[in-house]
Design a protein around this motif. Structure first.
Motif, PDB file in Angstrom:
ATOM      1  N   ILE A 224       0.841  -1.202   0.000  1.00 51.42           N
ATOM      2  CA  ILE A 224       0.000   0.000   0.000  1.00 51.42           C
ATOM      3  C   ILE A 224       0.875   1.250   0.000  1.00 51.42           C
ATOM      4  N   LYS A 225       1.943   1.195   0.840  1.00 47.75           N
ATOM      5  CA  LYS A 225       2.844   2.362   0.936  1.00 47.75           C
ATOM      6  C   LYS A 225       3.463   2.664  -0.433  1.00 47.75           C
ATOM      7  N   LEU A 226       3.879   1.601  -1.146  1.00 45.58           N
ATOM      8  CA  LEU A 226       4.529   1.793  -2.451  1.00 45.58           C
ATOM      9  C   LEU A 226       3.575   2.413  -3.471  1.00 45.58           C
ATOM     10  N   LYS A 227       2.285   2.101  -3.285  1.00 46.83           N
ATOM     11  CA  LYS A 227       1.289   2.636  -4.222  1.00 46.83           C
ATOM     12  C   LYS A 227       0.731   3.958  -3.727  1.00 46.83           C
ATOM     13  N   SER A 228       1.447   4.654  -2.810  1.00 42.87           N
ATOM     14  CA  SER A 228       0.881   5.851  -2.171  1.00 42.87           C
ATOM     15  C   SER A 228       0.579   6.957  -3.185  1.00 42.87           C
ATOM     16  N   LYS A 229       1.434   7.012  -4.246  1.00 45.13           N
ATOM     17  CA  LYS A 229       1.201   8.081  -5.246  1.00 45.13           C
ATOM     18  C   LYS A 229      -0.112   7.857  -5.975  1.00 45.13           C
ATOM     19  N   GLU A 230      -0.377   6.600  -6.385  1.00 51.78           N
ATOM     20  CA  GLU A 230      -1.619   6.279  -7.054  1.00 51.78           C
ATOM     21  C   GLU A 230      -2.794   6.516  -6.128  1.00 51.78           C
ATOM     22  N   ALA A 231      -2.563   6.219  -4.848  1.00 52.35           N
ATOM     23  CA  ALA A 231      -3.639   6.341  -3.866  1.00 52.35           C
ATOM     24  C   ALA A 231      -4.073   7.786  -3.707  1.00 52.35           C
ATOM     25  N   GLU A 232      -3.132   8.680  -3.819  1.00 52.68           N
ATOM     26  CA  GLU A 232      -3.451  10.097  -3.619  1.00 52.68           C
ATOM     27  C   GLU A 232      -4.509  10.596  -4.599  1.00 52.68           C
ATOM     28  N   ILE A 233      -4.444  10.049  -5.841  1.00 54.57           N
ATOM     29  CA  ILE A 233      -5.409  10.521  -6.836  1.00 54.57           C
ATOM     30  C   ILE A 233      -6.681   9.673  -6.871  1.00 54.57           C
ATOM     31  N   ALA A 234      -6.708   8.673  -6.044  1.00 56.98           N
ATOM     32  CA  ALA A 234      -7.888   7.812  -6.007  1.00 56.98           C
ATOM     33  C   ALA A 234      -9.071   8.563  -5.403  1.00 56.98           C
TER      34      ALA A 234
ATOM     35  N   GLU B  97     -12.052   9.636  -2.927  1.00 54.45           N
ATOM     36  CA  GLU B  97     -11.920   9.787  -1.463  1.00 54.45           C
ATOM     37  C   GLU B  97     -12.288   8.511  -0.705  1.00 54.45           C
ATOM     38  N   GLY B  98     -13.349   7.837  -1.193  1.00 53.93           N
ATOM     39  CA  GLY B  98     -13.786   6.593  -0.542  1.00 53.93           C
ATOM     40  C   GLY B  98     -12.682   5.562  -0.524  1.00 53.93           C
ATOM     41  N   ILE B  99     -11.979   5.399  -1.607  1.00 48.76           N
ATOM     42  CA  ILE B  99     -10.881   4.427  -1.703  1.00 48.76           C
ATOM     43  C   ILE B  99      -9.745   4.823  -0.774  1.00 48.76           C
ATOM     44  N   ARG B 100      -9.454   6.129  -0.739  1.00 48.59           N
ATOM     45  CA  ARG B 100      -8.358   6.611   0.125  1.00 48.59           C
ATOM     46  C   ARG B 100      -8.633   6.273   1.601  1.00 48.59           C
ATOM     47  N   ASP B 101      -9.895   6.574   1.979  1.00 44.08           N
ATOM     48  CA  ASP B 101     -10.278   6.258   3.379  1.00 44.08           C
ATOM     49  C   ASP B 101     -10.126   4.771   3.666  1.00 44.08           C
TER      50      ASP B 101
ATOM     51  N   LEU C 216      -8.153   2.635   2.197  1.00 37.78           N
ATOM     52  CA  LEU C 216      -6.736   2.259   2.289  1.00 37.78           C
ATOM     53  C   LEU C 216      -6.156   2.655   3.651  1.00 37.78           C
ATOM     54  N   ARG C 217      -6.571   3.854   4.101  1.00 39.65           N
ATOM     55  CA  ARG C 217      -6.072   4.297   5.412  1.00 39.65           C
ATOM     56  C   ARG C 217      -6.535   3.339   6.528  1.00 39.65           C
ATOM     57  N   ASP C 218      -7.805   2.943   6.416  1.00 35.75           N
ATOM     58  CA  ASP C 218      -8.336   1.995   7.414  1.00 35.75           C
ATOM     59  C   ASP C 218      -7.577   0.674   7.371  1.00 35.75           C
ATOM     60  N   ILE C 219      -7.328   0.170   6.163  1.00 32.78           N
ATOM     61  CA  ILE C 219      -6.617  -1.105   6.023  1.00 32.78           C
ATOM     62  C   ILE C 219      -5.212  -0.995   6.605  1.00 32.78           C
ATOM     63  N   MET C 220      -4.551   0.158   6.341  1.00 28.06           N
ATOM     64  CA  MET C 220      -3.195   0.338   6.884  1.00 28.06           C
ATOM     65  C   MET C 220      -3.220   0.333   8.416  1.00 28.06           C
ATOM     66  N   GLY C 221      -4.240   1.034   8.933  1.00 32.79           N
ATOM     67  CA  GLY C 221      -4.377   1.044  10.406  1.00 32.79           C
ATOM     68  C   GLY C 221      -4.548  -0.365  10.947  1.00 32.79           C
ATOM     69  N   ALA C 222      -5.397  -1.136  10.248  1.00 36.27           N
ATOM     70  CA  ALA C 222      -5.645  -2.504  10.685  1.00 36.27           C
ATOM     71  C   ALA C 222      -4.369  -3.334  10.608  1.00 36.27           C
ATOM     72  N   LEU C 223      -3.621  -3.169   9.525  1.00 44.26           N
ATOM     73  CA  LEU C 223      -2.382  -3.948   9.359  1.00 44.26           C
ATOM     74  C   LEU C 223      -1.351  -3.604  10.437  1.00 44.26           C
ATOM     75  N   LEU C 224      -1.278  -2.319  10.782  1.00 45.95           N
ATOM     76  CA  LEU C 224      -0.356  -1.911  11.857  1.00 45.95           C
ATOM     77  C   LEU C 224      -0.748  -2.564  13.183  1.00 45.95           C
ATOM     78  N   LYS C 225      -2.087  -2.604  13.390  1.00 46.09           N
ATOM     79  CA  LYS C 225      -2.583  -3.240  14.629  1.00 46.09           C
ATOM     80  C   LYS C 225      -2.212  -4.712  14.651  1.00 46.09           C
ATOM     81  N   ILE C 226      -2.332  -5.357  13.496  1.00 42.10           N
ATOM     82  CA  ILE C 226      -1.956  -6.777  13.429  1.00 42.10           C
ATOM     83  C   ILE C 226      -0.491  -6.942  13.808  1.00 42.10           C
ATOM     84  N   GLN C 227       0.362  -6.039  13.271  1.00 39.43           N
ATOM     85  CA  GLN C 227       1.789  -6.138  13.597  1.00 39.43           C
ATOM     86  C   GLN C 227       2.053  -5.985  15.101  1.00 39.43           C
ATOM     87  N   ASP C 228       1.325  -5.022  15.695  1.00 41.06           N
ATOM     88  CA  ASP C 228       1.454  -4.834  17.153  1.00 41.06           C
ATOM     89  C   ASP C 228       1.081  -6.109  17.903  1.00 41.06           C
TER      90      ASP C 228
END
Lengths: 121, 730
Positions: free
Chosen positions: B516-526, B528-532, B534-546
């Motif tokens: 997701i991080k690598l695709k951040s540039k593409e994400a910026e132009i996505a 708003e719904g998709i951006r949100d 992706l942000r939620d998924i990233m948050g979830a993935l970070l929580k999994i790592q914790d």
């Protein structure tokens, strides 16, 4: 392109690690156990090898021992479950670049791997 | 037959003497028995002397013996009053008693020096000679005698009237029978009539023989003066043998002339044959009569005694302790027909006897337990046989012992008539309290003998049931330990598996996050719904790592715990180890109750070992010492006693020898060999040891550290634990 060999009996570990490092322009080879790793190493010369200690078929320590016997001085980072002084002292004497503990975050692994591969270049 | 009237006097004298001695010898220390003996001896002196006087032919000799008989008669009033006073328990009548004895003494002196109680002899046609006492001094004596007997009887009557609401008490029954006996016996006063010239046959003394008979009944039924059924046996014995010996004599003397007429020179064969025949039949007659009388007297008793014997045989088959105790209480109450019955069982943890089964009496706060060190328990334990309330009360009056007083009080509280100790060869494990019989009859020595046997049987049954329950518990513990061991071996493989899962999970989350991080540039132009998203998924993935990291730590901890071998081994600072172990014990041990003396140098060499495991070892030692100190404190009750642990070290070739000495209760010799046996414990603390402490300790020291453990202990002195562990090689 630097070459990395990942030896782990967990397919998910191999798959996602491979995916991760490929994105960083690294040529990733994988092996599901010690035997497979040894046969790959007959043809390939990776710059770094991540070797899991505890595996079903041929353990990481045994693989390492065989390699060193064969005179293969490939750089190896051992991936261990638990800090075991006995294992550590043995692998150190056989000559390893380092060891990391499971579970390990990918970004931490990235730093270590990049450092070792970078040193080569 | 008037010629042989002396025989009746003689028999009366013998009965009186026998009865008197029997009562006296049965309990020489009892005041009531002594008082009765004094009266009985006076009566004997009277009856015996008069018997001889009747037998004698010479009037001078007759007079001498009548005179002698008066030595007894003089003391009868005072001794009878004395007996009454003790029986009822009259206090503050010392002056009266002294007065009585003084009067008796004055009459004695007059009688000895002036011979003035008897003037001379009367002669009655059909009765023979009798003392003539028609004069003033004897009248005075007679007044004194009648007065004292009346006072005594009046006192008894008043007592009975006052206590009529307590007509069930033993004392009431005793007094009742003594009064009845006295009323019967007092008719012997009629024997003074012929002494005053009135032609009335002196047969009153016969009532005097009835007197002991009434007493016998009271004794059998109410344990009067602590004598027993033996009195009946001896009574029968005397009756049978006076028949056996008396009949031939009577034949020889009474029918001699007739026999000579009939058989000539061989007349003597008749008494001889009859005596031989009677002597042979005697023992059988005796046994027969004894059995018949006792069967009749003790019919009820015999019945329940046999019920109890039968029941006691089946008790050891009951394995449920609670059920067993309830059954015992039930059987006792029903068989003997008791008002109430209780059983107390020793509780090791609480160190007291706890009421476990009851019938006919409510369980109340104040009777639900009795402390182990109470005088009552100590007395019962020492006695070792069933104790009887009436006897304790008697002894308490006789000896005025403080401890007996407390025992008596406790028995009164419990309304206990009999307490049956239930003891093994080692200790008093329980006791039974028996209340009054509903029939108000007293417990007999036979009862007590049956109870003693029953007590032993019950002890065995209780031990049996306790052992059964204990072994069930031990089995459960053993099973639990095995389960733990299995989990231990499994934990190693299990945690590796979990660890690997976590590892993979971490990689999956990490890689996804990375993508997701690598695709951040593409994400910026996505949109708003998709951006949100992706942000939620990233948050979830970070929580999994914790979570992976945290899970990893837990597994690491678990693995370290179950790991065998050399892991975690290294140089251990001994002083730190002791401190850490004391720290560990802190939650349980209060510092002011146990002083820990460190008697070693700070710079002793380091041990090679596992800190955590060694900490467990020393924690165990300190914990054991503390328990031992507490136990001793409870046992000795000495305010000067202070718990102490001394830790000292010694260096021997390659090893550090650590000595831990405490002054706790120590271990009894017979328990020492079992010290390291798993599940063996002597601890009484409420938590109670698992019996695994020393077992684990030895495993840690000897198997994991290649060291040695020794223990030596002396009961009531203390325990020395010696640990030898290797020193770090330089």
């Amino acid at each position: 392109m630097p070459k990395l060999l990942i030896v782990d009996d967990e397919s998910d570990v191999r798959e996602f690690a491979k995916n991760f490092f490929q994105k960083r322009k690294i040529d990733v080879l994988t092996a599901s156990g010690g035997k497979e790793a040894l046969s790959i190493l007959e043809k390939e010369t990776p710059d770094l090898m991540l070797l899991d200690v505890r595996m079903g078929e041929l353990s990481g320590v045994d693989t390492l021992r065989t390699l060193r016997k064969q005179g293969n001085q490939v750089k190896i980072i051992m991936v261990t479950g638990v800090e075991d002084p006995e294992v550590i002292s043995e692998v150190e004497s056989l000559g390893v670049t380092g060891y990391v503990h499971k579970p390990l975050a990918l970004d931490e692994l990235e730093q270590i791997v990049m450092k070792e591969l970078g040193r080569k270049e | 037959m008037l010629k042989y009237k002396y025989i009746f006097f003689f028999l009366a004298a013998l009965i009186s003497l026998f009865f008197n001695f029997f009562v006296f010898l049965k309990n020489r220390k009892s005041l009531i028995n002594k008082a009765f003996a004094a009266f009985g001896f006076s009566s004997f002196l009277w009856l015996f002397s008069f018997a001889i006087a009747y037998k004698a032919d010479n009037p001078t000799i007759k007079l001498q013996w009548f005179n002698f008989g008066y030595y007894g008669i003089i003391f009868m009033p005072a001794s009878f009053y004395f007996f009454t006073s003790v029986l009822i328990g009259i206090k503050r009548d010392k002056i009266l008693k002294v007065f009585n004895w003084t009067i008796a003494l004055i009459f004695l002196i007059i009688h000895v020096f002036k011979k003035s109680l008897i003037l001379d002899l009367y002669y009655y046609d059909w009765w023979g000679f009798f003392p003539n006492t028609r004069h003033l001094i004897h009248v005075l004596f007679l007044i004194y005698l009648v007065l004292l007997f009346w006072i005594s009887m009046a006192l008894m009557a008043v007592y009975l009237f006052k206590m009529r609401h307590e007509s069930g008490s033993t004392k009431f029954q005793r007094v009742k029978y003594v009064l009845a006996g006295t009323l019967v016996g007092s008719t012997s006063i009629l024997d003074f009539l012929p002494s005053y010239g009135i032609n009335f046959p002196p047969i009153g003394f016969l009532c005097m023989t009835a007197y002991p008979l009434v007493f016998s009944y009271a004794i059998l039924k109410y344990r009067l003066m602590d004598v027993s059924i033996a009195i009946t046996r001896t009574g029968i014995f005397i009756a049978v043998y006076s028949l056996v010996l008396g009949t031939p004599f009577a034949i020889a003397f009474g029918w001699r002339e007739k026999l000579i007429e009939l058989m000539g020179q061989n007349w003597w064969t008749v008494p001889l044959i009859s005596s031989t025949a009677l002597a042979t039949a005697g023992p059988f007659l005796y046994l027969f009569l004894q059995k018949k009388t006792e069967d009749r007297l003790l019919r009820d008793q015999r019945r329940y005694q046999s019920t109890l014997r039968q029941a006691s045989a089946g008790m050891s088959r009951i394995k449920d302790l609670k059920r067993l105790l309830n059954l015992i209480v039930y059987i006792l109450s029903r068989a003997i027909n008791l008002n109430h019955c209780l059983i107390y069982l020793y509780d090791e943890n609480k160190r007291e006897y706890v009421l476990e089964a009851t019938r006919g009496k409510e369980r109340e706060e104040q009777n639900s337990f009795i402390a182990e060190n109470s005088p009552f328990i100590k007395y019962l334990d020492k006695a070792g046989v069933p104790i009887v309330y009436e006897e304790i009360k008697q002894k308490m009056h006789d000896f005025s012992d403080k401890k007996l007083k407390e025992v008596e009080l406790k028995l009164r509280e419990l309304e206990a008539e009999v307490v049956v100790p239930i003891a093994t060869d080692k200790s008093l494990i329980a006791f039974g309290i028996l209340g009054k019989k509903k029939s108000k009859e007293m417990y007999t020595p036979d009862d007590l003998a049956v109870f003693a046997i029953l007590g032993n049987q019950v002890a065995l049954a209780i031990e049996n049931a306790q052992f059964y329950e204990e072994s069930k518990k031990t089995q459960a513990q053993l099973f639990q330990a095995e389960k733990m061991a299995t989990i231990g071996t499994m934990a190693d493989g299990l945690s590796h598996q979990i660890n690997n899962r976590l590892h993979a999970l971490g990689f999956i989350a990490g890689d996804a996050l990375d993508s997701i991080k690598l695709k951040s540039k593409e994400a910026e132009i996505a949109p708003e719904g998709i951006r949100d998203l992706l942000r939620d998924i990233m948050g979830a993935l970070l929580k999994i790592q914790d979570n992976v990291r945290q899970g990893g730590e837990i597994v690491q901890g678990l693995l370290r715990y179950t790991r065998k071998g050399e892991e975690g081994f290294g140089p251990v600072d001994f002083d730190k180890l002791v401190d850490a172990s004391v720290e560990m014990a802190q939650f349980k041990i209060k510092k002011d109750q146990l002083s820990i003396v460190k008697d070693y140098l700070k710079d002793i060499p380091k041990i090679y070992g596992n800190f955590t495991q060694l900490q467990e070892v020393f924690f165990n030692i300190i914990d054991n010492s503390y328990d031992a100190v507490q136990q001793r404190k409870a046992e000795v009750d000495d305010s000067n006693y202070k718990g102490k642990i001394k830790v000292s070290t010694r260096q021997t070739d390659g090893f550090l020898e650590i000595n831990v000495l405490d002054n706790g209760i120590g271990v009894k010799d017979e328990d020492q060999i079992k010290l390291f046996t798993p599940f063996f414990t002597t601890k009484l603390s409420s938590k109670k040891g698992t019996g695994l402490g020393l077992y684990v300790m030895r495993k840690i020291v000897e198997e994991n550290h290649h060291g040695r453990v020794f223990m030596s202990s002396e009961y009531m002195v203390g325990t020395l634990t010696v640990i030898k562990v290797p020193i770090v090689k330089k």
